[in-house]
Design a protein around this motif. Structure first.
Motif, PDB file in Angstrom:
ATOM      1  N   VAL A  65     -19.656 -26.948 -37.854  1.00  0.00           N
ATOM      2  CA  VAL A  65     -19.309 -28.216 -38.737  1.00  0.00           C
ATOM      3  C   VAL A  65     -18.703 -29.242 -37.955  1.00  0.00           C
ATOM      4  O   VAL A  65     -18.986 -30.209 -38.355  1.00  0.00           O
ATOM      5  CB  VAL A  65     -18.472 -27.636 -39.927  1.00  0.00           C
ATOM      6  CG1 VAL A  65     -18.179 -28.538 -40.724  1.00  0.00           C
ATOM      7  CG2 VAL A  65     -19.424 -26.640 -40.891  1.00  0.00           C
ATOM      8  N   GLN A  66     -17.636 -28.910 -37.179  1.00  0.00           N
ATOM      9  CA  GLN A  66     -16.928 -29.943 -36.625  1.00  0.00           C
ATOM     10  C   GLN A  66     -17.642 -30.977 -36.007  1.00  0.00           C
ATOM     11  O   GLN A  66     -16.940 -32.045 -35.468  1.00  0.00           O
ATOM     12  CB  GLN A  66     -15.674 -29.326 -35.873  1.00  0.00           C
ATOM     13  CG  GLN A  66     -16.114 -28.976 -34.323  1.00  0.00           C
ATOM     14  CD  GLN A  66     -17.037 -27.674 -34.340  1.00  0.00           C
ATOM     15  OE1 GLN A  66     -16.969 -26.908 -35.521  1.00  0.00           O
ATOM     16  NE2 GLN A  66     -17.886 -27.253 -33.342  1.00  0.00           N
ATOM     17  N   ASN A  67     -18.845 -30.671 -35.366  1.00  0.00           N
ATOM     18  CA  ASN A  67     -19.583 -31.651 -34.675  1.00  0.00           C
ATOM     19  C   ASN A  67     -20.306 -32.852 -35.605  1.00  0.00           C
ATOM     20  O   ASN A  67     -20.674 -33.766 -34.854  1.00  0.00           O
ATOM     21  CB  ASN A  67     -20.872 -30.845 -34.085  1.00  0.00           C
ATOM     22  CG  ASN A  67     -20.265 -30.063 -33.038  1.00  0.00           C
ATOM     23  OD1 ASN A  67     -19.448 -30.281 -32.327  1.00  0.00           O
ATOM     24  ND2 ASN A  67     -21.220 -29.185 -32.483  1.00  0.00           N
ATOM     25  N   ASN A  68     -20.018 -32.896 -36.719  1.00  0.00           N
ATOM     26  CA  ASN A  68     -20.523 -33.932 -37.753  1.00  0.00           C
ATOM     27  C   ASN A  68     -19.861 -33.969 -38.871  1.00  0.00           C
ATOM     28  O   ASN A  68     -20.597 -33.684 -40.026  1.00  0.00           O
ATOM     29  CB  ASN A  68     -22.064 -33.724 -37.712  1.00  0.00           C
ATOM     30  CG  ASN A  68     -22.630 -35.086 -38.252  1.00  0.00           C
ATOM     31  OD1 ASN A  68     -21.980 -35.919 -38.558  1.00  0.00           O
ATOM     32  ND2 ASN A  68     -24.115 -34.916 -38.562  1.00  0.00           N
ATOM     33  N   LEU A  69     -18.637 -34.425 -39.020  1.00  0.00           N
ATOM     34  CA  LEU A  69     -18.080 -34.453 -40.139  1.00  0.00           C
ATOM     35  C   LEU A  69     -18.296 -35.602 -40.923  1.00  0.00           C
ATOM     36  O   LEU A  69     -17.822 -35.750 -42.274  1.00  0.00           O
ATOM     37  CB  LEU A  69     -16.377 -34.293 -39.970  1.00  0.00           C
ATOM     38  CG  LEU A  69     -15.845 -33.320 -39.107  1.00  0.00           C
ATOM     39  CD1 LEU A  69     -14.370 -33.466 -38.953  1.00  0.00           C
ATOM     40  CD2 LEU A  69     -16.197 -31.938 -40.258  1.00  0.00           C
ATOM     41  N   LYS A  70     -18.935 -36.498 -40.517  1.00  0.00           N
ATOM     42  CA  LYS A  70     -19.333 -37.941 -41.114  1.00  0.00           C
ATOM     43  C   LYS A  70     -20.686 -38.107 -41.504  1.00  0.00           C
ATOM     44  O   LYS A  70     -21.442 -39.146 -41.849  1.00  0.00           O
ATOM     45  CB  LYS A  70     -19.125 -38.860 -40.346  1.00  0.00           C
ATOM     46  CG  LYS A  70     -17.600 -39.194 -40.081  1.00  0.00           C
ATOM     47  CD  LYS A  70     -17.069 -40.406 -39.226  1.00  0.00           C
ATOM     48  CE  LYS A  70     -15.504 -40.635 -39.120  1.00  0.00           C
ATOM     49  NZ  LYS A  70     -15.288 -42.041 -38.457  1.00  0.00           N
ATOM     50  N   SER A  71     -21.367 -36.769 -41.650  1.00  0.00           N
ATOM     51  CA  SER A  71     -23.072 -36.650 -42.095  1.00  0.00           C
ATOM     52  C   SER A  71     -22.977 -37.495 -43.443  1.00  0.00           C
ATOM     53  O   SER A  71     -22.091 -37.356 -44.068  1.00  0.00           O
ATOM     54  CB  SER A  71     -23.307 -35.513 -42.065  1.00  0.00           C
ATOM     55  OG  SER A  71     -24.606 -35.446 -42.555  1.00  0.00           O
TER      56      SER A  71
END
Length: 229
Positions: A65-71
């Protein structure tokens, strides 16, 4: 929805897949993706999957999840108006450099961490797994290797799987009586698999060790050079 944080290599992905398999066998529609792949899907893709399922429960598993917190998807997936039959289960590492306001509000940084480890209770399942991967080895041999690696790695999933694969691989001459000696040898210490585990599970320690070595050798560390400039 639920979110689990735990250190790198502690078994989050294994946990997520096992959980998904269990839910699928219970009649749920289960989908899995990772944080860095979420945005290849249309904006309402996941919520539409749930709506199309009617009353059937739908579970979305999200790895790293931490790879794309602004999805663009987080607002739909975390807000109260998402489909009632949609459950989102995510895993990620503790450290997060940036935060999505919705994500940060839903999952504050104060939540406890819990690493996941293999135990003796998992031996039968992992032995069956490796028996399928390495049919040339007898099950009692695989069991002994797994028992040794369970002790050697303290059940830490990433090194456990990597080292068992390494020992059972046909290119490596397996000798049950010399495994302990091999694990203490320079050959193992310098092996690719040992380096993979070191980089994956101890990234911060690598940096500390490099600085210590430089200090002993009276070499400047990059951070010290930057500060002096």
């Amino acid at each position: 929805s639920h979110y689990w944080r735990a250190p790198v290599g502690s078994g989050k992905t294994v946990f997520l897949k096992l959980l998904g398999r269990e839910l699928a066998s219970s009649g749920y529609d289960v989908y899995m993706t990772s944080g860095n792949k979420m945005d290849i899907y249309d904006e309402n893709y996941f919520t539409e999957l749930a709506k199309q399922a009617g009353d059937k429960p739908v579970v979305l598993l999200i790895d790293e999840v931490q790879n794309n917190l602004k999805s663009k998807h987080w607002l739909d997936l975390l807000k109260g108006g998402k489909p009632a039959n949609l459950v989102v289960l995510g895993v990620g590492v503790p450290a997060m450099d940036t935060h999505s306001p919705q994500f940060d509000e839903k999952y504050p940084e104060g939540n406890d961490l819990f690493p996941m480890f293999f135990t003796a209770d998992d031996l039968q399942e992992v032995v069956n797994y490796f028996a399928k991967r390495f049919p040339s080895h007898a099950k009692d041999v695989i069991l002994e290797v797994c028992q040794k690696m369970l002790t050697f790695t303290s059940g830490h999933p990433f090194p456990f799987v990597k080292f068992v694969n390494h020992l059972l691989d046909s290119t490596h001459k397996l000798n049950l009586e010399t495994i302990d000696t091999y694990l203490l040898s320079a050959e193992f210490a310098e092996s690719d698999v040992r380096e993979q585990v070191r980089k994956r599970c101890f990234p911060a320690m690598n940096s500390i060790l490099d600085k210590a070595v430089n200090l002993i050798l009276l070499k400047p560390n990059p951070s010290d050079v930057h500060m002096s400039l």
